[in-house]
Design a protein around this motif. Structure first.
Motif, PDB file in Angstrom:
ATOM      1  N   ASN A 112       0.911  -1.105  -0.043  1.00 37.43           N
ATOM      2  CA  ASN A 112      -0.143  -0.038  -0.085  1.00 37.43           C
ATOM      3  C   ASN A 112       0.917   1.307  -0.004  1.00 37.43           C
ATOM      4  N   ARG A 113       0.021   2.456   0.096  1.00 41.76           N
ATOM      5  CA  ARG A 113       1.060   3.768   0.019  1.00 41.76           C
ATOM      6  C   ARG A 113       1.359   4.221   1.337  1.00 41.76           C
ATOM      7  N   GLU A 114       2.460   4.244   1.629  1.00 47.81           N
ATOM      8  CA  GLU A 114       2.906   4.722   3.098  1.00 47.81           C
ATOM      9  C   GLU A 114       3.374   6.374   2.802  1.00 47.81           C
ATOM     10  N   HIS A 115       2.874   6.957   4.049  1.00 46.92           N
ATOM     11  CA  HIS A 115       3.278   8.353   3.937  1.00 46.92           C
ATOM     12  C   HIS A 115       4.484   8.398   5.274  1.00 46.92           C
ATOM     13  N   ILE A 116       5.651   8.755   4.649  1.00 45.79           N
ATOM     14  CA  ILE A 116       7.042   8.774   5.341  1.00 45.79           C
ATOM     15  C   ILE A 116       6.746   9.927   6.471  1.00 45.79           C
ATOM     16  N   TRP A 117       6.224  11.087   6.100  1.00 43.29           N
ATOM     17  CA  TRP A 117       5.892  12.028   7.068  1.00 43.29           C
ATOM     18  C   TRP A 117       4.385  11.512   7.308  1.00 43.29           C
ATOM     19  N   ALA A 118       3.985  11.133   8.605  1.00 46.03           N
ATOM     20  CA  ALA A 118       2.957  10.093   8.850  1.00 46.03           C
ATOM     21  C   ALA A 118       1.639  11.371   8.828  1.00 46.03           C
ATOM     22  N   SER A 147       2.622  -1.466  11.478  1.00 45.09           N
ATOM     23  CA  SER A 147       3.509  -1.473  12.605  1.00 45.09           C
ATOM     24  C   SER A 147       4.152  -0.043  12.721  1.00 45.09           C
ATOM     25  N   ARG A 148       4.685   0.563  11.644  1.00 45.29           N
ATOM     26  CA  ARG A 148       4.966   1.965  11.780  1.00 45.29           C
ATOM     27  C   ARG A 148       4.019   2.936  12.063  1.00 45.29           C
ATOM     28  N   GLY A 149       2.785   2.937  11.660  1.00 40.56           N
ATOM     29  CA  GLY A 149       1.536   3.702  11.946  1.00 40.56           C
ATOM     30  C   GLY A 149       2.018   4.909  11.935  1.00 40.56           C
ATOM     31  N   ASN A 150       1.886   5.854  13.013  1.00 35.69           N
ATOM     32  CA  ASN A 150       2.426   7.438  12.914  1.00 35.69           C
ATOM     33  C   ASN A 150       3.813   7.693  13.450  1.00 35.69           C
ATOM     34  N   LEU A 151       4.542   6.705  14.084  1.00 35.82           N
ATOM     35  CA  LEU A 151       5.520   6.860  15.097  1.00 35.82           C
ATOM     36  C   LEU A 151       6.556   7.857  14.245  1.00 35.82           C
ATOM     37  N   SER A 172       8.517   5.268  18.602  1.00 32.78           N
ATOM     38  CA  SER A 172       9.428   5.421  17.408  1.00 32.78           C
ATOM     39  C   SER A 172       9.766   4.107  16.525  1.00 32.78           C
ATOM     40  N   PHE A 173      10.225   4.408  15.474  1.00 33.31           N
ATOM     41  CA  PHE A 173      10.349   3.323  14.399  1.00 33.31           C
ATOM     42  C   PHE A 173      11.962   3.575  13.949  1.00 33.31           C
TER      43      PHE A 173
END
Length: 269
Positions: A112-118, A147-151, A172-173
């Motif tokens: 899926n499409r991950e936003h690196i800046w949450a 798992s990364r979520g908005n960390l 954090s991640f």
């Protein structure tokens, strides 16, 4: 490139793929490293500046990019993150796994499409602009994305069982070593591109985690360290060029000129 020309471009790209010999890609084959060097005039207004003056000059250069819809991001990521060894696949950002482009969606083992800046760090969702900016969107495994979520980003935590080399805990991640610098440079870009003008968010980096729903992201000191330890590679240069030429008509300055990150933020540490 305007949005109205996006679909015709994809048709043209599909024709190029159909005419390309098996195992080659129209986007990745035949390019040399110097193909990714930007014209010196692009950054001429930033030359010789440091600190806030440099940040402001870079913002003016990369501002007002061509915006995609969130649906169009699917197709764009299939170009920007294509596996150079297999044009039918994309490389998943955190895991490094090569996966069929068609295996995308919400299910386990999809991408899926991950936003690196949450998205929650400012609450911008997936609207055109900050929510669809390819310079911080990457294909990721659904489970790893969750798992990364908005960390925020920092060192430490337990190793992710589906993406070895990635670690996370409650606040954090830590990504695998091969993409640590990539993450830093994506967040540097976001903090320069979005400065609160024209009704946009003002995104800023800080040296904390647990930033919650504020338009802040960390951890800056760690990001600068990752930026230094994992320098720009040809994959980043190629991706930056595709985004500039094919989709948004703007660049990530910290891929083109890595030293500018320290010229802007190093004195804050």
């Amino acid at each position: 490139m305007g949005i109205r020309s996006f679909i015709p471009l994809l048709v043209l790209l599909s024709l190029l793929v159909s005419c390309t010999p098996e195992g080659e890609s129209p986007f990745t084959e035949g390019r040399q490293t110097n193909d990714y060097q930007v014209d010196s005039d692009y950054y001429k207004e930033a030359k010789g500046k440091t600190g806030d003056e440099l940040k402001a000059a870079l913002h003016e250069i990369i501002d007002d990019h061509n915006e995609l819809t969130y649906r169009e991001v699917w197709e764009a990521l299939m170009v920007t993150d294509e596996d150079p060894q297999n044009r039918d696949n994309v490389i998943l950002f955190y895991s490094g796994r090569s996966q069929d482009k068609d295996l995308k969606g919400p299910d386990a083992d999809d991408w899926n499409r991950e936003h690196i800046w949450a998205k929650s760090h400012g609450g911008f969702d997936t609207d055109p602009g900050v929510g669809t900016d390819l310079h911080h969107l990457r294909p990721t495994d659904v489970s790893v994305n969750a798992s990364r979520g908005n960390l925020d980003f920092d060192n430490g935590g337990k190793e992710h069982q589906e993406a070895k080399g990635n670690y996370y805990d409650h606040d954090s991640f830590e990504p695998r070593d091969e993409v640590k610098g990539d993450i830093a440079r994506m967040l540097f870009y976001m903090a320069v591109r979005y400065e609160g003008d024209d009704g946009e968010l003002d995104l800023e980096l800080n040296d904390r985690v647990n930033n919650g729903r504020t338009p802040l992201h960390g951890k800056l000191s760690v990001l600068l360290k990752w930026h230094k330890e994992d320098p720009v590679d040809e994959n980043e240069q190629r991706r930056n060029q595709f985004i500039y030429e094919e989709f948004q008509n703007n660049r990530n300055p910290f891929i083109d000129n890595p030293e500018w990150a320290f010229a802007i933020w190093d004195d804050e540490q």
